[in-house]
Design a protein around this motif. Structure first.
Motif, PDB file in Angstrom:
ATOM      1  N   GLU A   5     -15.571  39.222 -17.986  1.00 37.61           N
ATOM      2  CA  GLU A   5     -14.755  38.986 -18.898  1.00 37.61           C
ATOM      3  C   GLU A   5     -13.614  40.033 -19.234  1.00 37.61           C
ATOM      4  O   GLU A   5     -14.156  41.168 -19.483  1.00 37.61           O
ATOM      5  CB  GLU A   5     -15.318  38.362 -20.114  1.00 37.61           C
ATOM      6  CG  GLU A   5     -16.294  37.140 -20.023  1.00 37.61           C
ATOM      7  CD  GLU A   5     -16.099  36.370 -21.168  1.00 37.61           C
ATOM      8  OE1 GLU A   5     -17.039  35.581 -21.421  1.00 37.61           O
ATOM      9  OE2 GLU A   5     -14.975  36.018 -21.706  1.00 37.61           O
ATOM     10  N   GLN A   6     -12.510  39.674 -19.461  1.00 37.20           N
ATOM     11  CA  GLN A   6     -11.375  40.928 -19.711  1.00 37.20           C
ATOM     12  C   GLN A   6     -10.321  40.130 -20.537  1.00 37.20           C
ATOM     13  O   GLN A   6     -10.230  38.726 -20.499  1.00 37.20           O
ATOM     14  CB  GLN A   6     -10.545  41.001 -18.452  1.00 37.20           C
ATOM     15  CG  GLN A   6     -11.076  41.806 -17.523  1.00 37.20           C
ATOM     16  CD  GLN A   6     -10.372  42.129 -16.444  1.00 37.20           C
ATOM     17  OE1 GLN A   6     -10.313  41.696 -15.169  1.00 37.20           O
ATOM     18  NE2 GLN A   6      -9.442  43.256 -16.557  1.00 37.20           N
ATOM     19  N   ASN A   7      -9.852  40.832 -21.451  1.00 32.46           N
ATOM     20  CA  ASN A   7      -8.643  40.237 -22.547  1.00 32.46           C
ATOM     21  C   ASN A   7      -7.466  40.204 -21.747  1.00 32.46           C
ATOM     22  O   ASN A   7      -7.170  41.111 -20.757  1.00 32.46           O
ATOM     23  CB  ASN A   7      -8.381  41.381 -23.576  1.00 32.46           C
ATOM     24  CG  ASN A   7      -9.684  41.214 -24.647  1.00 32.46           C
ATOM     25  OD1 ASN A   7     -10.266  40.361 -24.707  1.00 32.46           O
ATOM     26  ND2 ASN A   7      -9.660  42.185 -25.284  1.00 32.46           N
ATOM     27  N   TYR A  87      -4.460  44.361 -14.263  1.00 27.78           N
ATOM     28  CA  TYR A  87      -5.396  45.245 -13.843  1.00 27.78           C
ATOM     29  C   TYR A  87      -6.719  44.281 -13.953  1.00 27.78           C
ATOM     30  O   TYR A  87      -7.019  43.746 -15.095  1.00 27.78           O
ATOM     31  CB  TYR A  87      -5.449  46.325 -14.906  1.00 27.78           C
ATOM     32  CG  TYR A  87      -4.590  47.332 -14.652  1.00 27.78           C
ATOM     33  CD1 TYR A  87      -3.408  46.999 -15.042  1.00 27.78           C
ATOM     34  CD2 TYR A  87      -4.696  48.325 -13.949  1.00 27.78           C
ATOM     35  CE1 TYR A  87      -2.257  47.982 -15.381  1.00 27.78           C
ATOM     36  CE2 TYR A  87      -3.788  49.312 -13.622  1.00 27.78           C
ATOM     37  CZ  TYR A  87      -2.376  49.022 -14.356  1.00 27.78           C
ATOM     38  OH  TYR A  87      -1.277  49.873 -13.974  1.00 27.78           O
ATOM     39  N   LEU A  88      -7.493  44.082 -12.959  1.00 22.47           N
ATOM     40  CA  LEU A  88      -8.692  43.198 -12.634  1.00 22.47           C
ATOM     41  C   LEU A  88      -9.865  44.117 -12.650  1.00 22.47           C
ATOM     42  O   LEU A  88      -9.825  45.233 -11.748  1.00 22.47           O
ATOM     43  CB  LEU A  88      -8.334  42.736 -11.183  1.00 22.47           C
ATOM     44  CG  LEU A  88      -7.051  41.683 -11.180  1.00 22.47           C
ATOM     45  CD1 LEU A  88      -6.933  41.327  -9.737  1.00 22.47           C
ATOM     46  CD2 LEU A  88      -7.232  40.225 -11.787  1.00 22.47           C
ATOM     47  N   CYS A  89     -11.020  43.781 -13.193  1.00 18.42           N
ATOM     48  CA  CYS A  89     -11.954  44.192 -13.231  1.00 18.42           C
ATOM     49  C   CYS A  89     -12.852  43.217 -12.182  1.00 18.42           C
ATOM     50  O   CYS A  89     -12.976  41.990 -12.116  1.00 18.42           O
ATOM     51  CB  CYS A  89     -12.728  44.270 -14.553  1.00 18.42           C
ATOM     52  SG  CYS A  89     -14.368  44.746 -14.561  1.00 18.42           S
ATOM     53  N   ALA A  90     -13.762  43.985 -11.386  1.00 17.68           N
ATOM     54  CA  ALA A  90     -14.496  43.359 -10.375  1.00 17.68           C
ATOM     55  C   ALA A  90     -15.924  44.020 -10.515  1.00 17.68           C
ATOM     56  O   ALA A  90     -16.142  45.434 -10.500  1.00 17.68           O
ATOM     57  CB  ALA A  90     -14.055  43.398  -8.901  1.00 17.68           C
ATOM     58  N   VAL A  91     -17.163  43.036 -10.219  1.00 15.89           N
ATOM     59  CA  VAL A  91     -18.349  43.771 -10.309  1.00 15.89           C
ATOM     60  C   VAL A  91     -19.093  43.435  -9.022  1.00 15.89           C
ATOM     61  O   VAL A  91     -18.700  42.372  -8.493  1.00 15.89           O
ATOM     62  CB  VAL A  91     -19.270  43.498 -11.617  1.00 15.89           C
ATOM     63  CG1 VAL A  91     -18.472  44.190 -12.780  1.00 15.89           C
ATOM     64  CG2 VAL A  91     -19.355  41.869 -11.569  1.00 15.89           C
ATOM     65  N   LYS A  92     -20.280  44.030  -8.565  1.00 15.27           N
ATOM     66  CA  LYS A  92     -21.022  43.692  -7.550  1.00 15.27           C
ATOM     67  C   LYS A  92     -20.271  44.250  -6.278  1.00 15.27           C
ATOM     68  O   LYS A  92     -19.033  44.654  -6.841  1.00 15.27           O
ATOM     69  CB  LYS A  92     -21.580  42.063  -7.514  1.00 15.27           C
ATOM     70  CG  LYS A  92     -22.592  41.789  -8.644  1.00 15.27           C
ATOM     71  CD  LYS A  92     -23.119  40.563  -8.296  1.00 15.27           C
ATOM     72  CE  LYS A  92     -24.370  40.341  -9.009  1.00 15.27           C
ATOM     73  NZ  LYS A  92     -25.132  38.734  -8.942  1.00 15.27           N
ATOM     74  N   PRO A  93     -20.326  43.618  -5.277  1.00 18.91           N
ATOM     75  CA  PRO A  93     -19.658  44.085  -4.304  1.00 18.91           C
ATOM     76  C   PRO A  93     -18.377  43.399  -4.248  1.00 18.91           C
ATOM     77  O   PRO A  93     -18.005  42.492  -3.269  1.00 18.91           O
ATOM     78  CB  PRO A  93     -20.379  43.531  -2.900  1.00 18.91           C
ATOM     79  CG  PRO A  93     -21.743  43.564  -3.398  1.00 18.91           C
ATOM     80  CD  PRO A  93     -21.797  43.062  -4.844  1.00 18.91           C
ATOM     81  N   GLN A  94     -17.897  43.234  -5.478  1.00 17.13           N
ATOM     82  CA  GLN A  94     -16.435  42.786  -5.836  1.00 17.13           C
ATOM     83  C   GLN A  94     -16.544  41.440  -5.294  1.00 17.13           C
ATOM     84  O   GLN A  94     -15.427  40.440  -5.192  1.00 17.13           O
ATOM     85  CB  GLN A  94     -15.306  43.277  -4.887  1.00 17.13           C
ATOM     86  CG  GLN A  94     -15.028  44.612  -5.451  1.00 17.13           C
ATOM     87  CD  GLN A  94     -15.056  45.457  -4.258  1.00 17.13           C
ATOM     88  OE1 GLN A  94     -13.907  46.028  -3.758  1.00 17.13           O
ATOM     89  NE2 GLN A  94     -16.356  46.088  -3.672  1.00 17.13           N
ATOM     90  N   PHE A  95     -17.480  40.598  -5.742  1.00 13.87           N
ATOM     91  CA  PHE A  95     -17.644  39.091  -5.650  1.00 13.87           C
ATOM     92  C   PHE A  95     -17.161  38.692  -7.076  1.00 13.87           C
ATOM     93  O   PHE A  95     -16.780  37.382  -7.044  1.00 13.87           O
ATOM     94  CB  PHE A  95     -19.075  38.707  -5.422  1.00 13.87           C
ATOM     95  CG  PHE A  95     -19.629  39.135  -4.051  1.00 13.87           C
ATOM     96  CD1 PHE A  95     -20.863  38.691  -3.754  1.00 13.87           C
ATOM     97  CD2 PHE A  95     -18.782  39.554  -3.152  1.00 13.87           C
ATOM     98  CE1 PHE A  95     -21.137  38.896  -2.367  1.00 13.87           C
ATOM     99  CE2 PHE A  95     -19.246  39.938  -1.799  1.00 13.87           C
ATOM    100  CZ  PHE A  95     -20.334  39.556  -1.447  1.00 13.87           C
ATOM    101  N   PHE A  97     -14.582  38.459 -10.104  1.00  9.52           N
ATOM    102  CA  PHE A  97     -13.570  39.291 -10.827  1.00  9.52           C
ATOM    103  C   PHE A  97     -13.254  38.739 -12.181  1.00  9.52           C
ATOM    104  O   PHE A  97     -13.699  37.549 -12.467  1.00  9.52           O
ATOM    105  CB  PHE A  97     -12.298  39.001  -9.981  1.00  9.52           C
ATOM    106  CG  PHE A  97     -11.865  39.877  -8.800  1.00  9.52           C
ATOM    107  CD1 PHE A  97     -12.751  39.563  -7.732  1.00  9.52           C
ATOM    108  CD2 PHE A  97     -11.265  41.157  -8.848  1.00  9.52           C
ATOM    109  CE1 PHE A  97     -12.692  40.231  -6.579  1.00  9.52           C
ATOM    110  CE2 PHE A  97     -10.837  41.623  -7.693  1.00  9.52           C
ATOM    111  CZ  PHE A  97     -11.736  41.521  -6.505  1.00  9.52           C
ATOM    112  N   GLY A  98     -12.678  39.385 -13.050  1.00  7.51           N
ATOM    113  CA  GLY A  98     -12.114  39.018 -14.326  1.00  7.51           C
ATOM    114  C   GLY A  98     -10.909  38.448 -14.234  1.00  7.51           C
ATOM    115  O   GLY A  98     -10.113  38.382 -13.091  1.00  7.51           O
ATOM    116  N   THR A  99     -10.298  37.752 -15.227  1.00  7.48           N
ATOM    117  CA  THR A  99      -9.048  37.007 -14.986  1.00  7.48           C
ATOM    118  C   THR A  99      -7.831  38.158 -15.001  1.00  7.48           C
ATOM    119  O   THR A  99      -6.470  37.888 -14.679  1.00  7.48           O
ATOM    120  CB  THR A  99      -8.821  36.358 -16.070  1.00  7.48           C
ATOM    121  OG1 THR A  99      -9.089  36.797 -17.436  1.00  7.48           O
ATOM    122  CG2 THR A  99      -9.538  34.878 -15.811  1.00  7.48           C
ATOM    123  N   GLY A 100      -8.201  39.283 -15.558  1.00 14.43           N
ATOM    124  CA  GLY A 100      -6.982  40.367 -15.660  1.00 14.43           C
ATOM    125  C   GLY A 100      -6.483  40.585 -16.856  1.00 14.43           C
ATOM    126  O   GLY A 100      -6.421  39.707 -17.448  1.00 14.43           O
TER     127      GLY A 100
END
Lengths: 107, 114
Positions: A5-7, A87-95, A97-100
């Motif tokens: 989650e991203q703002n 700006y997008l946040c991603a976790v794990k092996p980029q599987f 992503f946040g909405t940016g």
């Protein structure tokens, strides 16, 4: 609950200021965290990766990771108009992503 | 070094038609990923190839989507028959085997189903 989650913003900062972007994630087992920058109509471009708790600095960018609180942030110092992007946040092996977060740096 | 190449860059098709998207990864990259971004939503993982094998296809939305990577080089993503909700930008990314840092994304294919 979303994985990441991203703002969505928009976030506006004056030129030269510090822009702070935040991201939370739900999977406590996540080990890899990434920040991508995406200009309008373009593909995501990796700008930072972080794997350990604490801060990681690269030029004007600092990524901060707190696994206990499950958040990762990106600080952009001395913001420039050219930093205006999503700006997008991603976790794990980029599987996941946040909405940016849309950032606008005002000259 | 050539980047990840996707084509077409744009495609407009009618509901019920078939569309095939293509991705050419960076040469030597065994890992190939497909993602989709629907307007206003997050980028969603579709599937992951390691060479020609599907490592993870948990993100594929339904059986109207078929991805292939014959020979472990380029990949295709076919949507048949296309529905309105399939509209979005389809990104491909690739990385070297064993690398844990960021992926290189292609410029995406914007698919519009009307």
């Amino acid at each position: 609950q979303k994985e990441v989650e991203q703002n969505s913003g928009p976030l506006s900062v004056p030129e030269g200021a510090i822009a702070s972007l935040n991201c939370t994630y739900s999977d406590r087992g996540s080990q890899s965290f990434f920040w991508y920058r995406q200009y309008s109509g373009k593909s995501p471009e990796l700008i930072m990766s972080i794997y350990s708790n604490g801060d990681k600095e690269d030029g004007r960018f600092t990524a901060q990771l707190n696994k206990a609180s499950q958040y990762v942030s990106l600080l952009i110092r001395d913001s420039q108009p050219s930093d205006s992007a999503t700006y997008l946040c991603a976790v794990k092996p980029q599987f996941y992503f946040g909405t940016g977060t849309s950032l606008t740096v005002i000259p | 070094e050539a980047g990840v190449t996707q084509f077409p860059s744009h495609s407009v098709i009618e509901k019920g038609q078939t569309v095939t998207l293509r991705c050419d990864p960076i040469s030597g990259h065994d890992n190939l990923y497909w993602y989709r971004r629907v307007m206003g939503k997050e980028i969603k993982f579709l599937l992951h190839f390691v060479k020609e094998s599907k490592q993870d296809e948990s993100g594929m939305p339904n059986n109207r989507f078929l991805a292939e990577r014959t020979g472990g080089t380029y990949s295709t993503l076919k949507v048949q028959p296309a529905e309105l909700e399939d509209s979005g930008v389809y990104f491909c990314a690739s990385s070297q085997e064993g690398r844990t840092d960021g992926y290189t994304f292609g410029s995406g294919t914007r698919l519009t189903v009307v």
